[in-house]
Write an enzyme that holds these catalytic residues in place. Structure first.
Site, mmCIF file in Angstrom:
data_model
loop_
_atom_site.group_PDB
_atom_site.id
_atom_site.type_symbol
_atom_site.label_atom_id
_atom_site.label_comp_id
_atom_site.label_asym_id
_atom_site.label_seq_id
_atom_site.Cartn_x
_atom_site.Cartn_y
_atom_site.Cartn_z
ATOM 1 N N ARG A 224 0.232 3.733 -3.815
ATOM 2 C CA ARG A 224 -0.486 3.830 -2.548
ATOM 3 C C ARG A 224 -1.914 3.336 -2.753
ATOM 4 O O ARG A 224 -2.551 3.627 -3.765
ATOM 5 C CB ARG A 224 -0.486 5.277 -2.025
ATOM 6 C CG ARG A 224 0.872 5.744 -1.496
ATOM 7 C CD ARG A 224 1.232 4.999 -0.224
ATOM 8 N NE ARG A 224 2.492 5.437 0.372
ATOM 9 C CZ ARG A 224 3.648 4.830 0.190
ATOM 10 N NH1 ARG A 224 3.710 3.777 -0.625
ATOM 11 N NH2 ARG A 224 4.739 5.250 0.791
ATOM 12 N N HIS A 272 2.752 -5.709 -0.441
ATOM 13 C CA HIS A 272 3.552 -4.491 -0.290
ATOM 14 C C HIS A 272 5.051 -4.804 -0.387
ATOM 15 O O HIS A 272 5.847 -4.472 0.494
ATOM 16 C CB HIS A 272 3.248 -3.789 1.040
ATOM 17 C CG HIS A 272 3.568 -2.323 0.995
ATOM 18 N ND1 HIS A 272 2.809 -1.378 1.641
ATOM 19 C CD2 HIS A 272 4.559 -1.634 0.374
ATOM 20 C CE1 HIS A 272 3.327 -0.177 1.439
ATOM 21 N NE2 HIS A 272 4.398 -0.310 0.669
#
Length: 309
Positions: A224, A272
């Site tokens: 994250r 991502h």
């Protein structure tokens, strides 16, 4: 008939409708799967936090909310959510993460960039150490962290793992707590971040943690974005204390075009993609949880609301 609401963006419905129906059939579940239901008729919600559903109050008979993603930080704090919440843990997501992490660890370990990016006629003699001499630390020993640790151990890397709670896992030097964190990063020639995004994990990699890392270490973050203090990392990269950072996740996504990570010579940005939920395998996980709910068995992968994951 089991009423299952698919609450996600339209493109997700187009991707998941067929795999979900197939998975329900494999479990012999009689399911009415739709993108719209009267809320009081819904038995289960298949959910993506970036969709339009934010108020769970009307879903009075809903037995569980089944998240399509591993991350639940965008929904776990929703005060209207009283139903059990399950996060996504599936083979495809885990295997994808293992492959991405292993690939980038080997890239930095072997010094591949010197050859891939250095095609300028200069004969560069660089012999990397063996894996046994390159220490890897993984912050986060959940499903993904543990799978990556096992893969890297299999390649010969010594692996240290840090978690918020004490763990004892064969083949891994397991540490926990603040003192354990400092020890874990101090031996990290390669630091891999696979912690969840919570208030307790924000800026885990701050200026102190970076200073504690060995000179010339590498950072790999597929976890994250908020795990890293971006300003502190940029300073450590500028000084050369951190040799390179490969980053797949960011505080703002997509990463803004003017962000300094894009142009920094010691940073690799990936969009991502470290691990994406695969519809076929994820649908089987959802079907299994619905089968469990109908049979009165415990749900898989329930979120601890207090911990945030």
């Amino acid at each position: 008939m089991i009423n299952v609401l698919f609450a996600a963006k339209t493109e997700r419905w187009n991707t998941y409708e067929t795999p979900l129906r197939t998975a329900f059939a494999e479990q012999d579940l009689e399911v009415d799967l739709r993108t719209e239901f009267p809320p009081e008729d819904v038995d289960y919600i298949v959910y993506a936090p970036n969709g339009d559903l934010h108020d769970f109050t009307p879903f009075t008979r809903c037995k569980a909310v089944l998240n399509l993603w591993a991350g639940v930080e965008d929904v776990v704090g929703n005060q209207t959510l009283s139903q059990p919440l399950a996060r996504m843990v599936d083979y495809g997501l885990t295997q994808g993460m293992v492959e991405w992490v292993t690939g980038h660890t080997l890239r930095h370990h072997l010094g591949m960039d010197q050859h891939i990016l250095g095609q300028d006629g200069e004969w560069r003699s660089f012999v990397p150490p063996l894996a046994e001499d390159r220490r890897v630390t993984i912050l986060g020993l959940g499903t993904l962290g543990l799978a990556c640790a096992k893969a890297l151990i299999g390649l010969g890397f010594p692996v240290t793992g840090w978690s918020r709670t004490a763990k004892d896992i064969e083949g891994i030097t397991c540490l926990n707590g603040p003192d354990g964190l400092r020890e874990a990063v101090s031996t990290a020639d390669v630091l891999i971040l696979l912690l969840p995004n919570t208030a307790a994990t924000e800026n885990t990699v701050d200026s102190q943690a970076l200073a504690d890392m060995p000179e010339g270490a590498f950072i790999i973050n597929p976890g994250r974005g908020p795990l890293i203090d971006d300003d502190a990392l940029l300073m450590a990269l500028d000084s050369g204390h951190i040799a390179h950072a490969t980053l797949d996740v960011f505080r703002i996504e997509p990463l803004p075009a003017d962000h300094p990570y894009w142009s920094h010579p010691r940073v690799t940005v990936t969009p991502h993609i470290a691990s994406e939920t695969r519809p076929s395998s994820a649908s089987r996980v959802i079907a299994e949880n619905i089968r469990r709910g109908q049979s009165g068995e415990p749900f898989l992968h329930l979120v601890d609301r207090g911990a945030g994951y």
